[in-house]
Design a protein around this motif. Structure first.
Motif, PDB file in Angstrom:
ATOM      1  N   LYS A  74      -2.572   2.133  -3.789  1.00  0.00           N
ATOM      2  CA  LYS A  74      -3.589   2.277  -2.747  1.00  0.00           C
ATOM      3  C   LYS A  74      -4.651   1.185  -2.783  1.00  0.00           C
ATOM      4  O   LYS A  74      -5.399   1.009  -1.809  1.00  0.00           O
ATOM      5  CB  LYS A  74      -4.258   3.648  -2.851  1.00  0.00           C
ATOM      6  N   SER A  75      -4.745   0.434  -3.897  1.00  0.00           N
ATOM      7  CA  SER A  75      -5.758  -0.618  -4.014  1.00  0.00           C
ATOM      8  C   SER A  75      -5.428  -1.548  -5.171  1.00  0.00           C
ATOM      9  O   SER A  75      -4.542  -1.264  -5.981  1.00  0.00           O
ATOM     10  CB  SER A  75      -7.143  -0.004  -4.244  1.00  0.00           C
ATOM     11  N   TYR A 118       0.811  -1.215   0.000  1.00  0.00           N
ATOM     12  CA  TYR A 118       0.000   0.000   0.000  1.00  0.00           C
ATOM     13  C   TYR A 118       0.847   1.269   0.000  1.00  0.00           C
ATOM     14  O   TYR A 118       0.331   2.365  -0.232  1.00  0.00           O
ATOM     15  CB  TYR A 118      -0.956  -0.008   1.189  1.00  0.00           C
TER      16      TYR A 118
END
Length: 211
Positions: free
Chosen positions: A53-54, A49
């Motif tokens: 972020k995803s 992360y």
């Protein structure tokens, strides 16, 4: 405070992307979790992360990298009039997998996910817009060189080309026994016939005779 090393940062991002690509090819978009990607990359979720972020952000980065590569290849097409259509058709054929390949299935997983995931829907739509723009630009250049039918609308033609490519990618799901090479060859012939300037000239001649 520890200073960031851009080169090492980029190297780690590429390692994570490579690990994610392997996971997606092996388990599909839905089956490859962040945990799987971390295990493949040999890092912790917290570490991952720091770079993405995803999972959707990873997919978006892979999509952009693929489009960047496609854009570079099309920019290198020969400028001579006679080679535009042949080179364009050959490049289009490279977008179609020639054998069993999880990457083509990934496209449809992204489409399915986009029906329930607004972020994925935006990603798919942005990907499609950019690919259409890349193809339309090449078509315009071909028209300017006198190699591609000037009557064709570049944006609409690019959309049709994408639909044809996606249709061929879906073939192994619809009919696993179909000869994809033969179908791909026919796709090339169809594209060439659709794009060539002499098609417009012949159509004009036929229309003229009918008057």
């Amino acid at each position: 405070m520890r200073k960031l090393d851009p080169a090492r940062h980029d190297q780690k991002r590429q390692e994570i992307l490579s690990a994610a690509r392997r996971c997606f090819e092996r388990s599909g978009l839905k089956g490859a979790s962040i945990a799987h990607i971390c295990k493949e990359a040999g890092i912790s979720p917290g570490h991952l992360y720091h770079y993405f972020k995803s999972k959707d952000a990873i997919v978006a980065t892979l999509s952009e990298a693929w489009l960047d590569n496609i854009s570079r290849r099309f920019e290198q097409l020969p400028i001579e009039e006679g080679g535009v259509v042949a080179s364009l058709v050959e490049e289009i054929s490279q977008l179609v997998p020639s054998g069993p390949n999880a990457r083509s299935q990934l496209v449809f997983e992204m489409l399915a996910e986009s029906t329930r995931n607004a972020g994925m829907a935006k990603l798919v739509q942005a990907h499609s817009r950019r690919l259409r723009s890349i193809l339309a630009n090449v078509l315009r250049q071909g028209q300017q060189r006198g190699a591609i039918d000037p009557a064709l609308d570049p944006e609409t033609t690019a959309t049709i080309m994408i639909a044809m490519i996606d249709g061929l990618k879906a073939l192994p799901l619809r009919d696993p026994e179909a000869d994809r090479r033969a179908v791909a060859d026919m796709l090339q012939q169809t594209l060439a016939a659709m794009l060539k300037r002499d098609r417009a000239e012949k159509t004009g001649e036929i229309s003229g005779r009918r008057r």
